[in-house]
Motif scaffolding. Structure first.
Motif, short mmCIF file in Angstrom:
data_model
loop_
_atom_site.label_atom_id
_atom_site.label_comp_id
_atom_site.label_asym_id
_atom_site.label_seq_id
_atom_site.Cartn_x
_atom_site.Cartn_y
_atom_site.Cartn_z
N THR A 160 0.84 -1.20 0.00
CA THR A 160 0.00 0.00 0.00
C THR A 160 0.87 1.24 0.00
N GLU A 161 0.31 2.36 -0.45
CA GLU A 161 1.06 3.60 -0.59
C GLU A 161 1.61 4.09 0.75
N GLU A 162 0.78 3.99 1.78
CA GLU A 162 1.15 4.55 3.08
C GLU A 162 2.32 3.80 3.72
N TYR A 163 2.41 2.47 3.45
CA TYR A 163 3.42 1.65 4.12
C TYR A 163 4.39 1.02 3.12
N ARG A 164 4.64 1.73 2.03
CA ARG A 164 5.47 1.21 0.95
C ARG A 164 6.82 0.70 1.45
N GLY A 165 7.10 -0.58 1.15
CA GLY A 165 8.43 -1.13 1.44
C GLY A 165 8.70 -1.42 2.91
N MET A 166 7.67 -1.49 3.73
CA MET A 166 7.90 -1.72 5.16
C MET A 166 8.44 -3.13 5.42
N GLY A 167 9.20 -3.26 6.47
CA GLY A 167 9.74 -4.56 6.87
C GLY A 167 10.40 -4.43 8.22
N THR A 168 10.87 -5.54 8.75
CA THR A 168 11.52 -5.49 10.06
C THR A 168 12.43 -6.69 10.26
N THR A 169 13.51 -6.48 11.00
CA THR A 169 14.27 -7.61 11.53
C THR A 169 13.45 -8.21 12.66
N LEU A 170 13.83 -9.41 13.11
CA LEU A 170 13.12 -9.99 14.23
C LEU A 170 13.99 -11.03 14.95
N GLU A 171 14.07 -10.89 16.26
CA GLU A 171 14.71 -11.88 17.12
C GLU A 171 13.65 -12.36 18.11
N ALA A 172 13.48 -13.67 18.23
CA ALA A 172 12.51 -14.23 19.17
C ALA A 172 13.21 -15.29 20.00
N VAL A 173 13.07 -15.21 21.32
CA VAL A 173 13.80 -16.08 22.24
C VAL A 173 12.83 -16.72 23.23
#
Length: 246
Positions: free
Chosen positions: A91-104
């Protein structure tokens, strides 16, 4: 087991795109999630908080209490979240969003963790810091191939190019691994805003200092800020204590 969580915007950024939290399921087992978002002023903040919170909401509703079940749960929820954030990122508002993630997750002195991106999980044991995760980044791959030194990687112009993230088009390939823990171990989960600013030696010395766990976390953040604080700084610090054996 003691846990301290801390996040800080740093010296240069106007908003904090990191997110960290702790969630406890119906079996009394803790999940610690740390995420470092990317994709514009607003989108990165949304991606990191959404990924961590969605995992947390799913986790608290489970009765999971075995390592095998955690591994299976990781495999399912991480890809579900990857697809969800990827779709929103169209979507235009969130173009290219992403995140790293560590879960323990720690069960009976066994740690199982999932790693995606260039945030890190490390272990301080017997007076030494060791990194448990390999950065999913272009320079990380070059270091492992022997084409760059760690020092060269720190200053490489493409050092922020991540090869795995929650929100990518392809299925996410998380590193999921086990580590047997010992009494006195410290586990450090952090965004790259810490390790880009503070050396492994200084991290080790701070964690081994004779102060409370919260003070150790505060010192890690303060050192990163004093070194320039060019990014958001987030840490989750876990101490395996005597009480955990009962």
């Amino acid at each position: 087991m003691e846990i301290s969580l801390l996040t800080d915007v740093g010296q240069k950024r106007t908003n904090n795109q990191d997110y960290v939290n702790r969630y406890t399921n119906r079996a009394g087992i803790d999940l610690i999630v740390l995420a470092d978002g990317m994709g514009g002023h607003r989108a990165g903040h949304i991606a990191s908080e959404m990924a961590a919170t969605d995992l947390g909401v799913s986790w608290v509703d489970t009765q999971i209490h075995t390592l095998n079940d955690v591994r299976e749960w990781f495999a399912v929820v991480l890809e579900q979240e990857n697809q969800k954030i990827h779709e929103l990122g169209q979507t235009e508002e969130y173009r290219g969003m992403g995140t790293t993630l560590e879960a323990v997750v720690i069960i009976d002195h066994q740690m199982i963790y999932a790693h995606i991106g260039d945030s890190r999980i490390g272990l301080v044991r017997d007076g030494e810091y060791s990194q448990l995760t390999n950065d999913h980044s272009l320079v990380g791959a070059l270091v492992r191939a022997g084409q760059l030194t760690e020092e060269e990687a720190q200053h490489h112009p493409q050092k922020n190019f991540i090869t795995q993230s929650i929100g990518q088009q392809n299925p996410v390939e998380a590193d999921i691994a086990l580590k047997t823990l010992e009494l006195g171990d410290y586990i450090l989960v952090n965004s790259d805003g810490l390790t880009n600013m503070v050396s492994n030696e200084d991290i080790r010395d701070i964690i081994l200092s004779d102060v409370s766990l919260n003070s150790k976390a505060e010192s890690l953040v303060r050192f990163a800020n004093n070194a320039g604080g060019t990014d958001n700084i987030t840490v989750a610090l876990i101490h395996i204590t005597e009480e955990a054996r009962q």
